[in-house]
Motif scaffolding. Structure first.
Motif, short mmCIF file in Angstrom:
data_model
loop_
_atom_site.label_atom_id
_atom_site.label_comp_id
_atom_site.label_asym_id
_atom_site.label_seq_id
_atom_site.Cartn_x
_atom_site.Cartn_y
_atom_site.Cartn_z
N GLU A 172 52.35 63.10 -1.10
CA GLU A 172 51.06 63.07 -0.42
C GLU A 172 50.35 61.73 -0.65
O GLU A 172 49.81 61.12 0.28
CB GLU A 172 50.16 64.21 -0.91
CG GLU A 172 48.80 64.25 -0.23
CD GLU A 172 47.93 65.39 -0.76
OE1 GLU A 172 46.78 65.50 -0.30
OE2 GLU A 172 48.40 66.15 -1.63
N PHE A 173 50.38 61.28 -1.90
CA PHE A 173 49.73 60.01 -2.23
C PHE A 173 50.41 58.85 -1.52
O PHE A 173 49.76 57.93 -1.01
CB PHE A 173 49.79 59.80 -3.75
CG PHE A 173 49.07 58.58 -4.22
CD1 PHE A 173 49.76 57.42 -4.55
CD2 PHE A 173 47.68 58.57 -4.32
CE1 PHE A 173 49.10 56.29 -4.98
CE2 PHE A 173 47.02 57.44 -4.76
CZ PHE A 173 47.73 56.30 -5.09
N SER A 174 51.74 58.88 -1.45
CA SER A 174 52.49 57.82 -0.79
C SER A 174 52.17 57.77 0.69
O SER A 174 51.99 56.69 1.27
CB SER A 174 53.99 58.05 -0.99
OG SER A 174 54.75 57.06 -0.31
N THR A 175 52.07 58.94 1.31
CA THR A 175 51.76 59.01 2.73
C THR A 175 50.39 58.43 3.04
O THR A 175 50.20 57.65 3.97
CB THR A 175 51.83 60.47 3.23
OG1 THR A 175 53.13 61.00 2.96
CG2 THR A 175 51.56 60.55 4.71
N LYS A 176 49.40 58.82 2.23
CA LYS A 176 48.04 58.34 2.45
C LYS A 176 47.92 56.84 2.17
O LYS A 176 47.22 56.12 2.89
CB LYS A 176 47.06 59.11 1.57
CG LYS A 176 46.86 60.56 2.00
CD LYS A 176 45.81 61.25 1.15
CE LYS A 176 45.57 62.67 1.65
NZ LYS A 176 44.55 63.38 0.83
N SER A 177 48.59 56.37 1.12
CA SER A 177 48.50 54.95 0.78
C SER A 177 49.15 54.09 1.86
O SER A 177 48.65 53.00 2.19
CB SER A 177 49.16 54.68 -0.58
OG SER A 177 50.55 54.94 -0.53
N LYS A 178 50.27 54.57 2.43
CA LYS A 178 50.93 53.81 3.50
C LYS A 178 50.01 53.69 4.70
O LYS A 178 49.97 52.66 5.37
CB LYS A 178 52.23 54.50 3.91
CG LYS A 178 53.36 54.33 2.90
CD LYS A 178 54.61 55.05 3.37
CE LYS A 178 55.74 54.88 2.36
NZ LYS A 178 56.97 55.60 2.78
N LYS A 179 49.25 54.76 4.97
CA LYS A 179 48.34 54.74 6.11
C LYS A 179 47.13 53.86 5.85
O LYS A 179 46.77 53.02 6.69
CB LYS A 179 47.88 56.17 6.41
CG LYS A 179 46.90 56.26 7.57
CD LYS A 179 46.47 57.70 7.80
CE LYS A 179 45.46 57.79 8.94
NZ LYS A 179 45.03 59.21 9.17
N CYS A 180 46.51 54.01 4.70
CA CYS A 180 45.26 53.29 4.40
C CYS A 180 45.49 51.83 4.03
O CYS A 180 44.62 50.99 4.27
CB CYS A 180 44.52 53.99 3.27
SG CYS A 180 43.98 55.67 3.68
N LEU A 181 46.65 51.53 3.41
CA LEU A 181 46.91 50.17 2.94
C LEU A 181 47.89 49.43 3.83
O LEU A 181 48.36 48.35 3.46
CB LEU A 181 47.44 50.21 1.51
CG LEU A 181 46.49 50.78 0.45
CD1 LEU A 181 47.19 50.92 -0.89
CD2 LEU A 181 45.25 49.92 0.31
N HIS A 182 48.18 49.97 4.98
CA HIS A 182 49.08 49.29 5.91
C HIS A 182 48.45 47.97 6.36
O HIS A 182 47.24 47.91 6.62
CB HIS A 182 49.35 50.17 7.14
CG HIS A 182 50.45 49.67 8.01
ND1 HIS A 182 50.26 48.66 8.94
CD2 HIS A 182 51.76 50.00 8.09
CE1 HIS A 182 51.39 48.41 9.56
NE2 HIS A 182 52.33 49.21 9.05
N PRO A 183 49.22 46.89 6.40
CA PRO A 183 48.66 45.58 6.77
C PRO A 183 47.85 45.59 8.07
O PRO A 183 46.83 44.88 8.17
CB PRO A 183 49.90 44.70 6.90
CG PRO A 183 50.86 45.29 5.90
CD PRO A 183 50.63 46.77 6.00
N LYS A 184 48.25 46.39 9.06
CA LYS A 184 47.50 46.44 10.32
C LYS A 184 46.10 47.00 10.08
O LYS A 184 45.10 46.49 10.61
CB LYS A 184 48.23 47.30 11.34
CG LYS A 184 47.60 47.28 12.74
CD LYS A 184 48.44 48.07 13.72
CE LYS A 184 47.86 47.97 15.14
NZ LYS A 184 46.50 48.52 15.23
N ARG A 185 46.01 48.06 9.27
CA ARG A 185 44.70 48.65 8.95
C ARG A 185 43.87 47.67 8.12
O ARG A 185 42.66 47.51 8.36
CB ARG A 185 44.91 49.96 8.16
CG ARG A 185 43.62 50.62 7.66
CD ARG A 185 42.79 51.15 8.79
NE ARG A 185 43.44 52.24 9.48
CZ ARG A 185 43.36 53.51 9.09
NH1 ARG A 185 42.65 53.85 8.03
NH2 ARG A 185 43.97 54.45 9.79
#
Length: 209
Positions: free
Chosen positions: A10-23
């Protein structure tokens, strides 16, 4: 362990979304437009620290499960994200990103400013500290990042990792040296520290005085 695996996923999924370079690019643009270079730099410093903590959790989890390839992938992903963060900052702000380095805004036209430079802040002081603690291997890293002695006194493990000190043993040794510098060991019995009128410290042994 099963419950922790769910948390990691869950943490990995959220971090990929929130910390993605595009975001991060969209967010950094908004910050820069409203707060300028210094605020953008401070925000990216914080993002890098958070991203480092994500790396720490992933690497520890995979190391515990004896998954060396996943540990390697975690570091490679972090390095890729970090490089994109730096490129985005350079593109949006128009200047190079130096993690941990204090950015100085250019004074506005017609306003005179005087910069206060801390006494003793120099690369020489940092180099002497590294030599004393057998850590000269870090000199090039700190020089490249523009980090001075006062900077490392306030840096934690994640920040050291973010600026390029990737070896755990080096970070541990440096943090221990900094802690000893801030709180030197107590003097032996019968010894006392005093200072001259100019503020220079000296020591007295009352047992042999």
């Amino acid at each position: 362990l099963g419950r922790f695996e769910g948390y990691v996923f869950e943490f990995s999924t959220k971090s990929k979304k929130c910390l993605h370079p595009k975001r991060i690019s969209e967010y950094l643009q908004i910050v820069y437009d409203n707060g300028g270079e210094k605020m953008a730099k401070d925000v990216l410093d914080y993002i890098v620290i958070v991203r480092s903590k994500v790396l720490l959790m992933h690497s520890c989890y995979h190391a515990f499960n004896e998954e060396p390839e996943d540990v390697k992938d975690a570091f490679e992903t972090f390095n890729g994200d970090y490089q994109q963060y730096v490129q985005l900052f350079n593109k949006i702000v128009g200047s190079k990103y130096h993690p941990g380095k204090v950015s100085i805004q250019k004074p506005m036209t017609g306003i005179k400013t005087k910069l206060k430079v801390p006494i003793g802040s120099s690369s020489g002081e940092l180099r002497n500290f590294l030599q004393k603690n057998s850590l000269m291997v870090l000199d090039d890293i700190f020089t490249t990042q523009g980090i001075v002695f006062e900077d490392i006194l306030d840096m934690d493990n994640a920040e050291l990792m973010a600026v390029g000190v990737q070896t755990y043993s080096q970070r541990k040794k440096l943090l221990q040296a900094v802690a000893e510098f801030k709180e030197p060991p107590p003097l032996p019995a019968d010894w006392e520290e005093r200072k001259t009128q100019t503020g220079r410290p000296y020591f007295i042994n009352h047992a042999t005085r």
